[in-house]
Design a protein around this motif. Structure first.
Motif, PDB file in Angstrom:
ATOM      1  N   ILE A   1       0.557   7.175  -6.474  1.00 14.68           N
ATOM      2  CA  ILE A   1      -0.671   7.718  -6.578  1.00 14.68           C
ATOM      3  C   ILE A   1      -0.618   9.221  -6.163  1.00 14.68           C
ATOM      4  O   ILE A   1      -1.229  10.165  -6.809  1.00 14.68           O
ATOM      5  N   ILE A   2       0.304   9.382  -5.256  1.00 12.47           N
ATOM      6  CA  ILE A   2       0.108  10.641  -4.328  1.00 12.47           C
ATOM      7  C   ILE A   2       1.005  11.750  -5.313  1.00 12.47           C
ATOM      8  O   ILE A   2       0.503  13.104  -5.133  1.00 12.47           O
TER       9      ILE A   2
ATOM     10  N   TYR B   1      -0.105   9.066   4.817  1.00 16.56           N
ATOM     11  CA  TYR B   1      -0.105   7.744   5.150  1.00 16.56           C
ATOM     12  C   TYR B   1       1.053   7.167   4.373  1.00 16.56           C
ATOM     13  O   TYR B   1       1.892   6.369   4.928  1.00 16.56           O
ATOM     14  N   VAL B   2       1.547   7.592   3.341  1.00 11.83           N
ATOM     15  CA  VAL B   2       2.808   7.570   2.802  1.00 11.83           C
ATOM     16  C   VAL B   2       4.120   7.834   3.642  1.00 11.83           C
ATOM     17  O   VAL B   2       4.947   6.830   3.518  1.00 11.83           O
TER      18      VAL B   2
ATOM     19  N   LEU C   1       0.636   3.713  -2.972  1.00 19.23           N
ATOM     20  CA  LEU C   1       0.039   4.924  -2.788  1.00 19.23           C
ATOM     21  C   LEU C   1       1.139   6.250  -3.073  1.00 19.23           C
ATOM     22  O   LEU C   1       0.825   7.301  -3.527  1.00 19.23           O
ATOM     23  N   SER C   2       2.480   5.744  -2.859  1.00 16.27           N
ATOM     24  CA  SER C   2       3.609   6.828  -3.238  1.00 16.27           C
ATOM     25  C   SER C   2       3.554   6.923  -4.676  1.00 16.27           C
ATOM     26  O   SER C   2       3.952   8.196  -5.015  1.00 16.27           O
TER      27      SER C   2
ATOM     28  N   THR D   1       0.857  -1.275   0.024  1.00 18.57           N
ATOM     29  CA  THR D   1       0.057   0.031  -0.280  1.00 18.57           C
ATOM     30  C   THR D   1       0.871   1.226  -0.047  1.00 18.57           C
ATOM     31  O   THR D   1       0.371   2.329  -0.525  1.00 18.57           O
ATOM     32  N   HIS D   2       2.133   1.287   0.756  1.00 21.28           N
ATOM     33  CA  HIS D   2       2.883   2.152   0.721  1.00 21.28           C
ATOM     34  C   HIS D   2       3.418   2.686  -0.759  1.00 21.28           C
ATOM     35  O   HIS D   2       3.527   3.854  -1.081  1.00 21.28           O
TER      36      HIS D   2
ATOM     37  N   LEU E   1      -3.431  10.738   2.529  1.00 21.24           N
ATOM     38  CA  LEU E   1      -2.945   9.864   1.450  1.00 21.24           C
ATOM     39  C   LEU E   1      -1.364  10.022   1.730  1.00 21.24           C
ATOM     40  O   LEU E   1      -0.724   9.139   1.867  1.00 21.24           O
TER      41      LEU E   1
END
Length: 174
Positions: free
Chosen positions: A124-125, A157-158, A121-122, A117-118, A154
């Motif tokens: 996507i962010i 979270y990353v 999302l890294s 997920t990291h 987001l």
């Protein structure tokens, strides 16, 4: 209606959002021969992730207290920290072999869930951060605020999971 300046930013954001993940993936597979491994970098870039998380939290506090200039400075610093993280992360992986997680049982699944997920999302962010920043720079604060409500959690979270991944894998560094 998009302004000419906004169109220029959007083109830049699109290019950067595509090029960075592709470049990181490509560079990840390249090992620089005859170079001392940069094994000192993981705790540094993990700390930068932690500092980024603190900057993001402070940024929200600043804007909620009406300190727009401080909010802008904190977020700009967070972007710089994220870029520094990326450079160090790539440099480490170009000079060192990847570390395998040695945990077993449920913790192994927890680690891989957090790691996957990291990583996702890294990627996507990237456009979220850049679009949020662009909207503020162009003074489009209603749209900035709208996307910031998505970008902030987001990005946080990353940043936080970057530290968690490091802490979970650090016992297995050679």
């Amino acid at each position: 209606m998009s302004t000419a300046e906004e169109k220029k930013y959007k083109k830049f954001i699109t290019i950067v959002s595509i090029v960075i993940p592709i470049a990181v993936a490509a560079l990840f597979g390249i090992k620089i021969p005859n170079v001392e491994p940069l094994s000192f970098l993981p705790p540094i870039y993990a700390s930068i992730n932690g500092f980024t998380a603190v900057l993001l939290l402070a940024s929200v506090v600043a804007i909620k207290n009406g300190k727009r200039k401080l909010h802008e400075q904190l977020n700009t610093t967070a972007i710089v920290c994220s870029a520094l993280f990326l450079v160090m992360y790539v440099a480490y992986h170009m000079t060192s072999d990847s570390t395998k997680f040695g945990g077993e049982g449920i913790i192994k699944y927890v680690y891989f869930f957090i790691l996957i997920t990291h990583i996702l999302l890294s990627i996507i962010i990237i456009p979220f951060v850049l679009i949020t920043f662009m909207r503020a720079r162009l003074g489009n604060f209603p749209e900035h605020k709208k996307i910031a409500k998505i970008t902030f959690p987001l990005w946080l979270y990353v940043a936080v999971t970057g530290v968690v991944v490091y802490l979970m894998i650090s016992p297995y560094y050679v």
